[in-house]
Every structure is written in structure tokens, then in C-alpha cells.
Motif scaffolding. Sequence first.
Motif, PDB file in Angstrom:
ATOM      1  N   ASP A 117       0.851  -1.189   0.000  1.00  0.00           N
ATOM      2  CA  ASP A 117       0.000   0.000   0.000  1.00  0.00           C
ATOM      3  C   ASP A 117       0.887   1.240   0.000  1.00  0.00           C
ATOM      4  OD1 ASP A 117      -1.747   2.103   0.509  1.00  0.00           O
ATOM      5  OD2 ASP A 117      -2.809   1.063   2.117  1.00  0.00           O
ATOM      6  N   PRO A 118       0.837   2.062  -1.047  1.00  0.00           N
ATOM      7  CA  PRO A 118       1.705   3.240  -1.100  1.00  0.00           C
ATOM      8  C   PRO A 118       1.397   4.294  -0.023  1.00  0.00           C
ATOM      9  CG  PRO A 118       0.164   3.241  -2.942  1.00  0.00           C
ATOM     10  CD  PRO A 118      -0.005   1.934  -2.230  1.00  0.00           C
ATOM     11  N   ASN A 119       0.282   4.152   0.662  1.00  0.00           N
ATOM     12  CA  ASN A 119      -0.078   5.096   1.719  1.00  0.00           C
ATOM     13  C   ASN A 119       0.503   4.709   3.077  1.00  0.00           C
ATOM     14  OD1 ASN A 119      -1.681   6.724  -0.029  1.00  0.00           O
ATOM     15  ND2 ASN A 119      -3.239   5.131   0.050  1.00  0.00           N
ATOM     16  N   ILE A 120       1.170   3.568   3.130  1.00  0.00           N
ATOM     17  CA  ILE A 120       1.778   3.104   4.380  1.00  0.00           C
ATOM     18  C   ILE A 120       3.282   3.325   4.309  1.00  0.00           C
ATOM     19  CG2 ILE A 120       2.255   1.066   5.803  1.00  0.00           C
ATOM     20  CD1 ILE A 120      -0.459  -0.029   4.972  1.00  0.00           C
ATOM     21  N   ASP A 121       3.851   3.832   5.380  1.00  0.00           N
ATOM     22  CA  ASP A 121       5.306   3.997   5.467  1.00  0.00           C
ATOM     23  C   ASP A 121       5.899   2.699   6.003  1.00  0.00           C
ATOM     24  OD1 ASP A 121       7.943   4.734   5.801  1.00  0.00           O
ATOM     25  OD2 ASP A 121       7.539   6.247   7.335  1.00  0.00           O
ATOM     26  N   TYR A 122       6.490   1.916   5.107  1.00  0.00           N
ATOM     27  CA  TYR A 122       7.084   0.637   5.499  1.00  0.00           C
ATOM     28  C   TYR A 122       8.505   0.805   6.025  1.00  0.00           C
ATOM     29  CZ  TYR A 122       3.197  -1.498   2.979  1.00  0.00           C
ATOM     30  OH  TYR A 122       1.954  -1.873   2.549  1.00  0.00           O
ATOM     31  N   GLY A 123       9.041   1.984   5.920  1.00  0.00           N
ATOM     32  CA  GLY A 123      10.410   2.223   6.370  1.00  0.00           C
ATOM     33  C   GLY A 123      11.414   1.963   5.261  1.00  0.00           C
ATOM     34  N   TYR A 124      12.627   2.425   5.496  1.00  0.00           N
ATOM     35  CA  TYR A 124      13.663   2.327   4.475  1.00  0.00           C
ATOM     36  C   TYR A 124      14.046   0.877   4.191  1.00  0.00           C
ATOM     37  CZ  TYR A 124      17.740   3.337   1.678  1.00  0.00           C
ATOM     38  OH  TYR A 124      18.635   3.387   0.642  1.00  0.00           O
ATOM     39  N   GLU A 125      14.257   0.095   5.235  1.00  0.00           N
ATOM     40  CA  GLU A 125      14.776  -1.271   5.059  1.00  0.00           C
ATOM     41  C   GLU A 125      13.839  -2.140   4.232  1.00  0.00           C
ATOM     42  OE1 GLU A 125      17.792  -4.139   5.564  1.00  0.00           O
ATOM     43  OE2 GLU A 125      17.759  -1.985   5.874  1.00  0.00           O
ATOM     44  N   VAL A 126      12.552  -2.091   4.505  1.00  0.00           N
ATOM     45  CA  VAL A 126      11.582  -2.876   3.737  1.00  0.00           C
ATOM     46  C   VAL A 126      11.594  -2.440   2.273  1.00  0.00           C
ATOM     47  CG1 VAL A 126       9.120  -3.366   3.416  1.00  0.00           C
ATOM     48  CG2 VAL A 126      10.109  -3.412   5.708  1.00  0.00           C
ATOM     49  N   ASN A 127      11.564  -1.145   2.033  1.00  0.00           N
ATOM     50  CA  ASN A 127      11.562  -0.637   0.666  1.00  0.00           C
ATOM     51  C   ASN A 127      12.866  -0.947  -0.056  1.00  0.00           C
ATOM     52  OD1 ASN A 127       9.031   0.900  -0.112  1.00  0.00           O
ATOM     53  ND2 ASN A 127       9.426   1.667   1.941  1.00  0.00           N
ATOM     54  N   TYR A 128      13.981  -0.859   0.641  1.00  0.00           N
ATOM     55  CA  TYR A 128      15.291  -1.150   0.055  1.00  0.00           C
ATOM     56  C   TYR A 128      15.376  -2.605  -0.412  1.00  0.00           C
ATOM     57  CZ  TYR A 128      20.316  -2.155  -0.107  1.00  0.00           C
ATOM     58  OH  TYR A 128      21.564  -2.581  -0.488  1.00  0.00           O
ATOM     59  N   LYS A 129      15.008  -3.520   0.452  1.00  0.00           N
ATOM     60  CA  LYS A 129      15.110  -4.938   0.093  1.00  0.00           C
ATOM     61  C   LYS A 129      14.062  -5.339  -0.935  1.00  0.00           C
ATOM     62  CE  LYS A 129      17.541  -6.595   4.154  1.00  0.00           C
ATOM     63  NZ  LYS A 129      17.460  -7.421   5.365  1.00  0.00           N
ATOM     64  N   LEU A 130      12.867  -4.791  -0.855  1.00  0.00           N
ATOM     65  CA  LEU A 130      11.843  -5.098  -1.845  1.00  0.00           C
ATOM     66  C   LEU A 130      12.276  -4.594  -3.221  1.00  0.00           C
ATOM     67  CD1 LEU A 130       9.072  -6.247  -2.557  1.00  0.00           C
ATOM     68  CD2 LEU A 130       8.090  -4.026  -1.932  1.00  0.00           C
ATOM     69  N   TYR A 131      12.776  -3.376  -3.277  1.00  0.00           N
ATOM     70  CA  TYR A 131      13.258  -2.817  -4.544  1.00  0.00           C
ATOM     71  C   TYR A 131      14.370  -3.695  -5.120  1.00  0.00           C
ATOM     72  CZ  TYR A 131      15.889   0.110  -7.742  1.00  0.00           C
ATOM     73  OH  TYR A 131      16.571   0.577  -8.843  1.00  0.00           O
ATOM     74  N   ASN A 132      15.321  -4.065  -4.289  1.00  0.00           N
ATOM     75  CA  ASN A 132      16.423  -4.893  -4.774  1.00  0.00           C
ATOM     76  C   ASN A 132      15.967  -6.273  -5.189  1.00  0.00           C
ATOM     77  OD1 ASN A 132      19.089  -3.515  -4.845  1.00  0.00           O
ATOM     78  ND2 ASN A 132      18.392  -2.908  -2.809  1.00  0.00           N
ATOM     79  N   TYR A 133      14.948  -6.803  -4.516  1.00  0.00           N
ATOM     80  CA  TYR A 133      14.426  -8.088  -4.977  1.00  0.00           C
ATOM     81  C   TYR A 133      13.827  -7.944  -6.381  1.00  0.00           C
ATOM     82  CZ  TYR A 133      11.918 -12.264  -5.833  1.00  0.00           C
ATOM     83  OH  TYR A 133      11.473 -13.398  -6.448  1.00  0.00           O
ATOM     84  N   PHE A 134      13.098  -6.866  -6.623  1.00  0.00           N
ATOM     85  CA  PHE A 134      12.537  -6.659  -7.958  1.00  0.00           C
ATOM     86  C   PHE A 134      13.638  -6.535  -9.011  1.00  0.00           C
ATOM     87  CE2 PHE A 134       8.450  -5.071  -5.966  1.00  0.00           C
ATOM     88  CZ  PHE A 134       7.681  -6.099  -6.469  1.00  0.00           C
ATOM     89  N   ILE A 135      14.730  -5.855  -8.691  1.00  0.00           N
ATOM     90  CA  ILE A 135      15.843  -5.737  -9.633  1.00  0.00           C
ATOM     91  C   ILE A 135      16.446  -7.125  -9.871  1.00  0.00           C
ATOM     92  CG2 ILE A 135      18.132  -4.742 -10.036  1.00  0.00           C
ATOM     93  CD1 ILE A 135      15.796  -2.744 -10.260  1.00  0.00           C
ATOM     94  N   TYR A 136      16.683  -7.855  -8.794  1.00  0.00           N
ATOM     95  CA  TYR A 136      17.222  -9.221  -8.900  1.00  0.00           C
ATOM     96  C   TYR A 136      16.305 -10.096  -9.747  1.00  0.00           C
ATOM     97  CZ  TYR A 136      18.436 -13.959  -7.339  1.00  0.00           C
ATOM     98  OH  TYR A 136      18.770 -15.286  -7.297  1.00  0.00           O
ATOM     99  N   PHE A 137      15.033 -10.078  -9.451  1.00  0.00           N
ATOM    100  CA  PHE A 137      14.031 -10.884 -10.160  1.00  0.00           C
ATOM    101  C   PHE A 137      14.039 -10.569 -11.659  1.00  0.00           C
ATOM    102  CE2 PHE A 137       9.733 -11.132 -11.895  1.00  0.00           C
ATOM    103  CZ  PHE A 137       9.381 -12.444 -11.614  1.00  0.00           C
TER     104      PHE A 137
END
Length: 152
Positions: A117-137
Motif C-alpha cells: 500500500d503506497p499510503n503506508i510507510d514501510y520504512g527504508y529497510e523494507v523498501n530497500y530490500k523489496l526494490y532490490n528483490y525486484f531488480i534481482y528478479f
Amino acid sequence: MKKICLALSVCAVFLLLSIASCSGTKETVRITDEEKQAFSQQVGDTVKIASDSTEYEIIIIEPGFNFWLQSVAKPRGYYSQSFLENRNQIYVINYNQRVLQPQRYDPNLYEFQINYDPNIDYGYEVNYKLYNYFIYFQRKYNQRLGPFVPRI
């Protein structure tokens, strides 16, 4: 009659040049030796993505992802949180659309929807690892989840 043939051949040459010039703009992704090593791993890594300040977490079970994250990905702090959130929103939307189309996209790659949900602040760490997983994928499975080339 000669004028029509000449005009058609000029148009054909112009059309061929137009098509040839369009094909030159496609950008390819170069996979490094470290990435090849990460992509070839068979042992399942389990990466838990969680933030101490929030109660949200993601668990990724993907062989080679943890190795790739430690050795290839840009370090923490390289991207701003707003950049990561914007990219994650685009990637999640496209990923989830593919989950809903198993006849068109490989259901072994796109198994479960991601509840982001883009309206929720998941914090830097969650966003960092999720973004990198998408790049890896995208790099490992040669997928494109957005309008940009998945680079590191």
C-alpha cells in the motif's frame, strides 16, 4: 509508370531505414560474473524483510538473492526512500497484474500477489530490500516490470 516505381522504391528505402533506426534503441542488460554466480545458486536463501519501527515484513525464499544483495546491489543509503517507494509501487502493480494472468505469464514466476500500500510507510529497510528483490528478479528471469531497464 517509371515515376511511380521510383517513388515506391524511394518509399521502401525510407521505410527500411526507419525500421532499422528504431531497432537500435533497445537497451540490453549486461549480467556480471557475480550476478551469474548468484543466479546459479541452488540452495534456497531466506531473506526476511522487516523494519524495527513498523510491524510489516516480507519473507523472500529465493536461491542466490541474499548473496546478490550482499555482493552486487547498491549499498543502503544509495537511493532515497521516496525513490524506492515510487519504484516499488510501479513494480508491485505490474507484478500483481501478471499474477492475475497465469495463461499469459509464467505462474511459476508470478505465484502470489504482493500487498503493498503506497499510503503506508514501510520504512527504508523494507523498501530497500523489496526494490532490490525486484531488480534481482527482473535481471535473473529476464523480465521487465516497468518502463526502465533494471540496472544496478
